[in-house]
Design a protein around this motif. Sequence first.
Motif, short mmCIF file in Angstrom:
data_model
loop_
_atom_site.label_atom_id
_atom_site.label_comp_id
_atom_site.label_asym_id
_atom_site.label_seq_id
_atom_site.Cartn_x
_atom_site.Cartn_y
_atom_site.Cartn_z
N LEU A 142 8.14 4.39 10.88
CA LEU A 142 7.27 3.47 11.63
C LEU A 142 6.28 2.80 10.68
O LEU A 142 6.07 1.57 10.75
CB LEU A 142 6.53 4.25 12.72
CG LEU A 142 5.58 3.49 13.64
CD1 LEU A 142 5.52 4.16 15.02
CD2 LEU A 142 4.14 3.44 13.07
N LEU A 143 5.69 3.58 9.80
CA LEU A 143 4.74 3.01 8.84
C LEU A 143 5.44 2.07 7.87
O LEU A 143 4.89 1.01 7.49
CB LEU A 143 4.03 4.13 8.07
CG LEU A 143 3.11 5.04 8.90
CD1 LEU A 143 2.60 6.21 8.06
CD2 LEU A 143 1.94 4.24 9.48
N THR A 145 -1.37 8.66 17.06
CA THR A 145 -1.90 7.32 17.32
C THR A 145 -3.19 7.13 16.55
O THR A 145 -3.42 6.09 15.93
CB THR A 145 -2.13 7.12 18.83
OG1 THR A 145 -0.89 7.29 19.53
CG2 THR A 145 -2.69 5.73 19.12
N LYS A 146 -4.04 8.14 16.59
CA LYS A 146 -5.32 8.07 15.86
C LYS A 146 -5.07 7.91 14.35
O LYS A 146 -5.70 7.07 13.70
CB LYS A 146 -6.15 9.33 16.14
CG LYS A 146 -7.46 9.40 15.35
CD LYS A 146 -8.29 10.59 15.75
CE LYS A 146 -8.93 10.36 17.10
NZ LYS A 146 -9.93 9.26 17.09
N MET A 147 -4.16 8.69 13.81
CA MET A 147 -3.88 8.60 12.37
C MET A 147 -3.25 7.27 12.01
O MET A 147 -3.59 6.67 10.98
CB MET A 147 -2.99 9.77 11.94
CG MET A 147 -3.66 11.13 12.03
SD MET A 147 -2.82 12.45 11.10
CE MET A 147 -1.25 12.54 11.94
N THR A 148 -2.34 6.78 12.84
CA THR A 148 -1.70 5.48 12.57
C THR A 148 -2.73 4.37 12.57
O THR A 148 -2.75 3.52 11.66
CB THR A 148 -0.62 5.20 13.63
OG1 THR A 148 0.34 6.26 13.63
CG2 THR A 148 0.08 3.88 13.35
N ILE A 207 5.81 5.09 1.55
CA ILE A 207 5.41 6.48 1.70
C ILE A 207 6.13 7.30 0.64
O ILE A 207 7.33 7.11 0.40
CB ILE A 207 5.73 7.03 3.11
CG1 ILE A 207 5.08 6.15 4.19
CG2 ILE A 207 5.23 8.47 3.27
CD1 ILE A 207 5.92 5.01 4.67
N ALA A 208 5.41 8.21 0.00
CA ALA A 208 6.01 9.04 -1.04
C ALA A 208 5.53 10.47 -0.91
O ALA A 208 4.45 10.73 -0.37
CB ALA A 208 5.66 8.50 -2.43
N CYS A 209 6.34 11.39 -1.40
CA CYS A 209 5.99 12.81 -1.39
C CYS A 209 6.44 13.43 -2.70
O CYS A 209 7.59 13.22 -3.13
CB CYS A 209 6.66 13.51 -0.21
SG CYS A 209 6.39 15.29 -0.14
N ILE A 210 5.56 14.18 -3.34
CA ILE A 210 5.87 14.84 -4.62
C ILE A 210 5.52 16.31 -4.51
O ILE A 210 4.42 16.68 -4.08
CB ILE A 210 5.07 14.20 -5.79
CG1 ILE A 210 5.51 12.76 -6.03
CG2 ILE A 210 5.23 15.02 -7.07
CD1 ILE A 210 4.66 11.73 -5.37
N PRO A 268 0.85 -1.20 0.00
CA PRO A 268 0.00 0.00 0.00
C PRO A 268 0.88 1.24 0.00
O PRO A 268 1.98 1.24 0.55
CB PRO A 268 -0.80 -0.13 1.29
CG PRO A 268 0.04 -1.00 2.18
CD PRO A 268 0.79 -1.94 1.28
N LEU A 269 0.37 2.30 -0.59
CA LEU A 269 1.12 3.55 -0.72
C LEU A 269 0.39 4.68 0.02
O LEU A 269 -0.80 4.90 -0.20
CB LEU A 269 1.27 3.93 -2.20
CG LEU A 269 1.83 5.33 -2.51
CD1 LEU A 269 3.29 5.44 -2.08
CD2 LEU A 269 1.68 5.65 -4.00
N LEU A 270 1.13 5.38 0.88
CA LEU A 270 0.61 6.59 1.51
C LEU A 270 1.38 7.78 0.96
O LEU A 270 2.61 7.84 1.05
CB LEU A 270 0.77 6.53 3.03
CG LEU A 270 0.34 7.82 3.77
CD1 LEU A 270 -1.17 8.02 3.66
CD2 LEU A 270 0.77 7.78 5.24
N MET A 271 0.66 8.74 0.39
CA MET A 271 1.28 9.95 -0.15
C MET A 271 1.10 11.10 0.83
O MET A 271 0.00 11.32 1.34
CB MET A 271 0.70 10.30 -1.51
CG MET A 271 1.05 9.30 -2.59
SD MET A 271 0.24 9.62 -4.18
CE MET A 271 0.88 11.25 -4.58
N TYR A 272 2.19 11.81 1.09
CA TYR A 272 2.13 13.04 1.88
C TYR A 272 2.43 14.21 0.97
O TYR A 272 3.26 14.11 0.06
CB TYR A 272 3.16 13.01 3.02
CG TYR A 272 3.40 14.39 3.59
CD1 TYR A 272 2.41 15.02 4.34
CD2 TYR A 272 4.58 15.08 3.34
CE1 TYR A 272 2.60 16.30 4.84
CE2 TYR A 272 4.78 16.36 3.84
CZ TYR A 272 3.79 16.97 4.58
OH TYR A 272 3.97 18.24 5.06
#
Length: 725
Positions: A532-533, A715-718, A540-543, A504-508
């Motif tokens: 941690l994730l 914690t909530k977001m994780t 995790i990626a950021c553009i 899975p990919l999380l983008m920030y």
Amino acid sequence: MKLKIIALAVFLTATNLLTAQNKEITLEEIWSGTFRQERLESLQSLKNGTEYIVQNYDRSEKAMKVDVYSYKTGDKVRTLINSKNIDGLPYFQAYQLSEDESKALLSTDMESIYRRSTRGIYYVYNLETGKLDQVSEEKIQEPTFSPDASKVAYVFENNIYVKNIASGKVTQITTDGKINKIINGITDWVYEEEFAFVQAYEWNKTGDKIAYLRFDETQVPEFSMDMYGTYGEQLYPSQYVFKYPKAGEKNSEISLHIYNLQTEKTSEVDFKNDYEYLPRIKWTNNENLLSVQALNRHQNNLDLIIVNAEENSSNIILNETDPAYIDITDNLTFLNDNSFIWTSEKDGWNHIYHYDKNGKLLDQVTRGQWEVTDYYGFDPKTGRIYFQSTENGSINRDIFSIRANGKNKAQLTQKRGTNSADFSADFTYFINTYTSSTTPYEFTLHDARNGKLVREIKDNSALLKQLEPYNFSKKEISSININGNELNMWIIKPANFDPNKKYPLLMYQYSGPGSQEVSNSFFNTNDYWYQLLAQQGYIIACIDGRGTGFKGSEFKKVTQKELGKYELEDQVAAAKKLGDRDYIDSERIGIWGWSFGGFMASNAIFQANDTFSMAIAVAPVTSWRFYDTIYTERYMTTPQENPTGYDENSPITHVNGLKGDFLLIHGGGDDNVHVQNTMQMVEALIQANKQFDWAIYPDKNHGIYGGNTRLHLYTKMTNFIKENL
């Protein structure tokens, strides 16, 4: 039997070693400061250029000190201020030296007001005699010494006062100040937030005149916030009310005044044109000539004005226009002959210019397809200008010097990454702060003439050793071609990454105008969360898409009047392109962001639900109609002029598109992006019958912190990510 025991011991040792090298990071470690970097204490160069001062707390003596150090050796030379030796002041929080370094302002009992503003109790401490004088019995704002250190000016309850230190006489310069109506000498909320300054008065060179701004807030609409406090503290909520001009609404009426300390008279400056904003005032080296930067409401037409205080006349010496907007900086520097240094994007990139005292261009000092990102100053002895730039790539920063005529440029830093400098008062030395994606902060002293290393000061080798057992993943910095542009990108993969698996990919992203999230620098606090994730199986990626900074004005200003449109196009296209990679599960792509980034994350899950299955929006703007005049209109003009630009890119407009998992978070005491943004969107989502998760952190401001707040938030977001992505 003995062989078996030895074999078992070897196995256990190997297992323990492997476990030690794969230690899992926790949220408690991240938010307790376990990975805090060593930093250099805030220092100030003394006028001699060979020494600097640092504020230190001596625990053994229970005393606050200001100590003097040698640049060259780093050795402590002497103590300038020691609270143990000051009768009546056992402790102070901060200090400010007078220009001649004979006195210091010491502050206690400080309290924050907004992002940059504070008030507190201040004392004048005579470094030669040891005499201590309290400036005022009340908490005051923005005290400053006159150039000869004989007086202190300050603001109390929106009025300006001047105290004669020797006689103790206090002169009240203004009398009409009133909370939420008239402000003298400090800025209103929107100026403080968006033009980044609080002190709105300035002494002239000889200390016989004070120029100040007056804000008439009478017609500015009020905003109120209910504050609930801690259980047991108050039975009823209190209400905080302040003036906040939302886009298209009325700003403060601003005027410029000059007070003559000799005649005790005030004159209002009469300008030839009408201006919406006066974002900077600064005296030149001539005691009667004041510079003023003045903007129209659209912020695309800037006049540099010289005011003659003796004649009460004004003259425009420089005008700049831009199809989009003009950024305000603190780079204006007047040289001995009153010629001046100026920075501008007028050739498409931010560069340094030199003008004569009448505004005639002498030289474009720097040029090229790169940006000047910081201006450090001018050395009159050598005629050299010192600056930071992106000449070696938009994700990097290096320090340079150059002559005022644009010749003999010299690069003073050599390590590729992010370099920033703090120069001694006479430009003999500079302390370089260096970091890269693999190197935490390193502090070194250099010769300003050639950049030669003088000595190493401090590094974070201990932190690197501390991080070894965690086996953190590398932050891979690269670029990705999206919509015809090479966009900067970083990506973090699990340490045990297997290209044959799907992750899975999380983008920030933040995505705001002129911002940058992809840089050649070491971990910030969020990066540890991403590690941690990653340890839990996420990529995790950021553009940095169109609209972000340091790639020229055209790239940055393409989003004009359409905030959110092109930025969203780039994030969606990047997500799809990354989703095409064999190791990324295109059905499990999430996005998150804070503030402008929360605005973007909301738009992503509403308008691109075929690409994103999950989003988290923290403290988001949900309609630019709710945000302040200066920031919003700079990029969008007014909602009256550009209603479709506001509404077509507003998350509230697109709530019907929500499909997937959405977490919405806001601080109830956010004076910047009001919780109104979230409440209005919550109501729109409810009426659209869309299920979502949300949380309000009572009384917390835009940063949502204090006590265990950040730990609870992350914690909530994780948990939300683990459950839904």
